[in-house]
Design a protein around this motif. Structure first.
Motif, PDB file in Angstrom:
ATOM      1  N   LYS A  47      -4.385   9.267   2.532  1.00 10.51           N
ATOM      2  CA  LYS A  47      -5.706   9.650   2.050  1.00 10.51           C
ATOM      3  C   LYS A  47      -6.798   9.039   2.936  1.00 10.51           C
ATOM      4  O   LYS A  47      -7.757   9.720   3.326  1.00 10.51           O
ATOM      5  N   LEU A  48      -6.652   7.772   3.265  1.00  9.49           N
ATOM      6  CA  LEU A  48      -7.626   7.099   4.114  1.00  9.49           C
ATOM      7  C   LEU A  48      -7.712   7.744   5.499  1.00  9.49           C
ATOM      8  O   LEU A  48      -8.802   7.976   6.024  1.00  9.49           O
TER       9      LEU A  48
ATOM     10  N   MET B 267       0.837  -1.195   0.000  1.00 10.95           N
ATOM     11  CA  MET B 267       0.000   0.000   0.000  1.00 10.95           C
ATOM     12  C   MET B 267       0.874   1.248   0.000  1.00 10.95           C
ATOM     13  O   MET B 267       1.804   1.373   0.793  1.00 10.95           O
ATOM     14  N   ARG B 268       0.567   2.180  -0.886  1.00  8.23           N
ATOM     15  CA  ARG B 268       1.352   3.398  -0.986  1.00  8.23           C
ATOM     16  C   ARG B 268       1.066   4.322   0.189  1.00  8.23           C
ATOM     17  O   ARG B 268      -0.051   4.340   0.728  1.00  8.23           O
TER      18      ARG B 268
ATOM     19  N   VAL C 207     -10.210   3.820  -4.301  1.00 10.03           N
ATOM     20  CA  VAL C 207      -9.158   3.159  -3.540  1.00 10.03           C
ATOM     21  C   VAL C 207      -9.245   3.522  -2.066  1.00 10.03           C
ATOM     22  O   VAL C 207      -8.792   2.784  -1.198  1.00 10.03           O
ATOM     23  N   ALA C 208      -9.860   4.667  -1.760  1.00  7.65           N
ATOM     24  CA  ALA C 208      -9.983   5.093  -0.368  1.00  7.65           C
ATOM     25  C   ALA C 208     -11.261   4.596   0.281  1.00  7.65           C
ATOM     26  O   ALA C 208     -11.575   4.985   1.401  1.00  7.65           O
TER      27      ALA C 208
ATOM     28  N   THR D 119     -14.617  10.466  -0.113  1.00  6.30           N
ATOM     29  CA  THR D 119     -14.239   9.164  -0.654  1.00  6.30           C
ATOM     30  C   THR D 119     -14.562   9.082  -2.140  1.00  6.30           C
ATOM     31  O   THR D 119     -13.763   8.600  -2.947  1.00  6.30           O
TER      32      THR D 119
ATOM     33  N   THR E  84      -1.915   6.543  -0.386  1.00  2.00           N
ATOM     34  CA  THR E  84      -3.215   5.907  -0.160  1.00  2.00           C
ATOM     35  C   THR E  84      -3.531   5.842   1.327  1.00  2.00           C
ATOM     36  O   THR E  84      -4.646   6.145   1.754  1.00  2.00           O
TER      37      THR E  84
END
Length: 347
Positions: free
Chosen positions: A77-78, A70-71, A345-346, A339, A74
């Motif tokens: 962002k979550l 997982m980057r 992806v989030a 979202t 990402t």
């Protein structure tokens, strides 16, 4: 029993404990604002409980995904979608209350409010605490830092992680001694703000350790035990603040996270525990501005004359109601919108 969502469990007793801790913090600030007097309990260590619980929850939710590639963007962002909407509204509400008070004009509260929205401790520049518009946001600053460091750090060996735990525990004890307990650490001055980095490290790392050691996997603990033990521990008066704070934070709070994670509640309690958990975050960020409004409300002295505990009780009830409303009309819709705009992806 513990809810399983996909391949992940939902720890309902920890949800309930989180809500209880948020109510304890609200009670602490209600006492400080409306009653005064020296604190003899350790209710401010509810924040350290939050840090430990966060370390466990973040590791449980993201460790596998981060290890699988997982980057960082990402992950960030979550976490931003989860945390920031309530930070924004808490800072805005607190700023409006400061401006309405007219004690420092308009410019100073506006600068402080904008700084708070950006997690900048702008209050220090005006000889105030870090985030005067909504003081609990100080812990969110350190929460964000801990999250970023966790995501950036490679998976440490057991020996290296054990060394980190030991060093951070020693640092925690030193901070307790230097500041005579943790009550003002993290927000009261530049020095206490710097000490906040030490304050967050051990409990967050201890939460991660609880996950990595698998201490959450067994069950059989009575539901009432962690739910009663947490408020009993934080609200019990002990004279020696520094020693008691260190023992509670280094030993008792991680043990309570383990107990809460191992506990499977009765089905009848599940909706209440879930509701407490959902309420905890907005309550944590909205209660202080609402308490200030109640404290300065017209004719509040008449209410106080009936009983001195009525104003703080009214403030807490209003904060709970406002938080429940905020969940429905603001937090959920805004996070859903973010979202959708920031990508599936989030989700």
């Amino acid at each position: 029993m513990t809810i399983v969502q996909g391949h992940k469990q939902h720890f309902l007793v920890l949800d309930g404990m989180r809500g209880i801790a948020a109510l304890i913090v609200a009670g602490l600030h209600a006492r400080e604002l409306m009653i005064g007097g020296r604190l003899l309990d350790h209710s401010y260590l509810a924040v350290d409980f939050f840090f430990c619980l966060s370390g466990f929850v973040i590791a449980y939710a993201y460790e596998g995904r981060l290890a699988s590639g997982m980057r960082l963007a990402t992950f960030a962002k979550l976490r931003w979608i989860r945390l920031y909407p309530m930070i924004f509204i808490g800072a805005l509400l607190g700023g409006l209350v400061l401006i309405a008070g007219r004690k420092d004009g308009i410019i100073v509260p506006t600068v402080i409010t904008i700084g708070t929205m950006l997690l900048i401790p702008a209050g220090f520049f005006f000889r105030k605490q870090a985030y005067p518009s909504d003081n609990p946001i100080w812990s969110l600053f350190f929460e964000v830092i801990a999250n970023i460091v966790y995501a950036l750090s490679p998976r440490l060996s057991a020996r290296s992680f054990g060394a980190l735990l030991l060093l951070s525990a020693l640092g925690y004890v030193a901070i307790c001694y230097a500041f005579d307990g943790m009550q003002l650490v993290g927000f009261d001055s530049w020095w206490s703000f710097a000490a906040g980095f030490v304050r967050v490290t051990f409990p967050f790392a201890a939460g991660v350790a609880i996950f990595r050691l698998g201490l959450h996997r067994r069950s059989g603990v009575p539901t009432w035990l962690p739910l009663i033990a947490l408020p009993a521990l934080l609200l019990f008066p002990i004279a020696s603040q520094a020693i008691a704070d260190a023992v509670i934070a280094l030993v008792c709070l991680p043990a309570l996270v383990v107990l809460g994670a191992r506990t499977a509640p009765a089905a009848a309690l599940a909706p209440w525990l879930k509701a407490l958990g959902e309420l905890s975050y907005p309550l944590y960020l909205l209660h202080q501005p609402i308490l200030r409004v109640v404290k300065n409300a017209p004719h509040i002295d008449v209410v106080r004359s009936i009983h001195p505990l009525l104003p703080p009780l009214m403030g807490i009830i209003l904060a709970v109601v406002a938080s429940a409303i905020a969940i429905r009309v603001y937090d959920r819709p805004v996070r859903k919108l973010l979202t959708a705009h920031l990508g599936r992806v989030a989700a």
